[in-house]
Design a protein around this motif. Sequence first.
Motif, PDB file in Angstrom:
ATOM      1  N   ILE A   1      17.907 -22.416 -14.729  1.00  0.00           N
ATOM      2  CA  ILE A   1      16.660 -22.837 -14.084  1.00  0.00           C
ATOM      3  C   ILE A   1      16.765 -24.267 -13.552  1.00  0.00           C
ATOM      4  O   ILE A   1      16.321 -24.565 -12.447  1.00  0.00           O
ATOM      5  CB  ILE A   1      15.488 -22.638 -15.069  1.00  0.00           C
ATOM      6  CG1 ILE A   1      15.279 -21.122 -15.246  1.00  0.00           C
ATOM      7  CG2 ILE A   1      14.215 -23.307 -14.566  1.00  0.00           C
ATOM      8  CD1 ILE A   1      14.549 -20.733 -16.481  1.00  0.00           C
TER       9      ILE A   1
ATOM     10  N   TYR B   1      14.877 -16.044 -15.620  1.00  0.00           N
ATOM     11  CA  TYR B   1      15.504 -16.286 -14.322  1.00  0.00           C
ATOM     12  C   TYR B   1      14.694 -15.637 -13.200  1.00  0.00           C
ATOM     13  O   TYR B   1      14.420 -16.259 -12.169  1.00  0.00           O
ATOM     14  CB  TYR B   1      16.940 -15.742 -14.321  1.00  0.00           C
ATOM     15  CG  TYR B   1      17.619 -15.948 -12.999  1.00  0.00           C
ATOM     16  CD1 TYR B   1      18.263 -17.147 -12.714  1.00  0.00           C
ATOM     17  CD2 TYR B   1      17.552 -14.975 -11.996  1.00  0.00           C
ATOM     18  CE1 TYR B   1      18.838 -17.368 -11.470  1.00  0.00           C
ATOM     19  CE2 TYR B   1      18.122 -15.186 -10.756  1.00  0.00           C
ATOM     20  CZ  TYR B   1      18.773 -16.379 -10.513  1.00  0.00           C
ATOM     21  OH  TYR B   1      19.329 -16.598  -9.277  1.00  0.00           O
TER      22      TYR B   1
ATOM     23  N   SER C   1      10.240 -22.100 -21.505  1.00  0.00           N
ATOM     24  CA  SER C   1      10.749 -20.744 -21.681  1.00  0.00           C
ATOM     25  C   SER C   1      10.596 -20.356 -23.132  1.00  0.00           C
ATOM     26  O   SER C   1      10.773 -21.181 -24.030  1.00  0.00           O
ATOM     27  CB  SER C   1      12.205 -20.623 -21.221  1.00  0.00           C
ATOM     28  OG  SER C   1      13.080 -21.079 -22.212  1.00  0.00           O
TER      29      SER C   1
ATOM     30  N   ALA D   1      11.496 -17.493 -12.562  1.00  0.00           N
ATOM     31  CA  ALA D   1      11.763 -18.776 -11.906  1.00  0.00           C
ATOM     32  C   ALA D   1      12.111 -18.544 -10.438  1.00  0.00           C
ATOM     33  O   ALA D   1      11.643 -19.264  -9.546  1.00  0.00           O
ATOM     34  CB  ALA D   1      12.898 -19.507 -12.616  1.00  0.00           C
TER      35      ALA D   1
END
Length: 403
Positions: A205, A303, A247, A306
């Motif tokens: 990220i 992922y 996260s 993001a």
Amino acid sequence: MALLSVADALAQVLQDATPLLPENLPLADAHGRVLAADLTATRTQPPAALSAMDGYALRGADVATAPVRLKLIGEVAAGHPFDRPVGAGETARIFTGGVMPPGTDTVVIQENTAREDDIVVINQASASGRHVRKAGLDFTAGEVLLTRGRQLTARDLALAAAMNYPTLPVYRKPRVAMLATGDELVPPGTTPGPGEIVYSNGYAIMAMARGEGAEAIDLGIAPDRVLETVAAIRRARDSGADILVTSGGASVGEYDLVQRALAAEGMALSFWRIAMRPGRPMMHGRLGAMHVLGLPGNPVSAYACAFLFLIPLIRRLAGRTDIDHQPERAILGADLPANDERADYLRGALDPRPDGAPVATAFPVQDSSMLTPLARAGCLILRAPHAPAARAGDACSVLKLGV
Ligand code: AMP
Ligand code: MG
């Protein structure tokens, strides 16, 4: 309650996101930044007619036929103009970038000439106007050549320099603070104890954020305790983060720690679940000026969320006008079952068919914890909610994954 669609969620994320304040940066520091104003040429390029070759400047009318003998009356080099008019039957030696002397309109390249003292023999007839770059060939004063919202390429910087701008107005870089949460996480390079795993999410990220021109602030790992999570959120605020990305700590039934800690700090929550897979427990809110994206802990979910939400948000804050991912068409390489109510983002290979058409083949196992297929994937294959079963050879939409 029906889950929020990906499109509605993205609209909420972008709703009150506006570009950060502009600043002026020297050209050398502006690569990848986004222009905060239209850029108007302050000069004309080239400023006068210039020779494009080494040769002889002359009147085109004199060389309509060849051979012809002309009297050499002077020399022009780049940066050293020759102001005397060149008359009929005369010529001036000229080099690339030299200003065409008054009276001339054509350059004959030196390869087509011979010298006899102050006489130049032109051996080949030439069209009038050959090898001359007219004033304003590239651009003219007053033209808008680069527009607000454009992310500056290396080529744009050369153009801006030629337009005579030593500095450029660009939007400030977004600052993205990354916070991982989880008692089980240890940093790469350490020896995990029983039940521990190595922290991975943040590396993808933060790299993604930097790739979009943001500055990444690594807040490390917070344990699953509200106090420590609150302390990390405060560090994000103190560091001037425009976006806080967390996260983990997002699963229902887990501690819901991140949301609790953010609520304790005064976050205005906009949503915390969306109709997508991977990534249902995805959260968004505002904590003062700071945008907050709470990503799920599973690495693939983190992922994908993001990719879908953080990238457009960064682009918006950075001032870009092109912020949406553009799905591309491909051909399915394998059958797919009908989809349920959640939009699916399948990890898959993207390879060209012999005729060059892109073929997208979903990997057989789509587990949101698996980094190996994510790293090997060339694309995410989009499956709309309730999409019917599809066969190999059918058309599909894909999002290409970046580097
Ligand atoms: P959570 O949302 O905290 O329940 O996390 C869901 C799953 O993702 C769990 O199996 C976690 O161990 C894993 N996980 C959470 N954060 C990370 C991270 N930063 N890197 C790798 N795995 C993670
Ligand atoms: Mg956790």
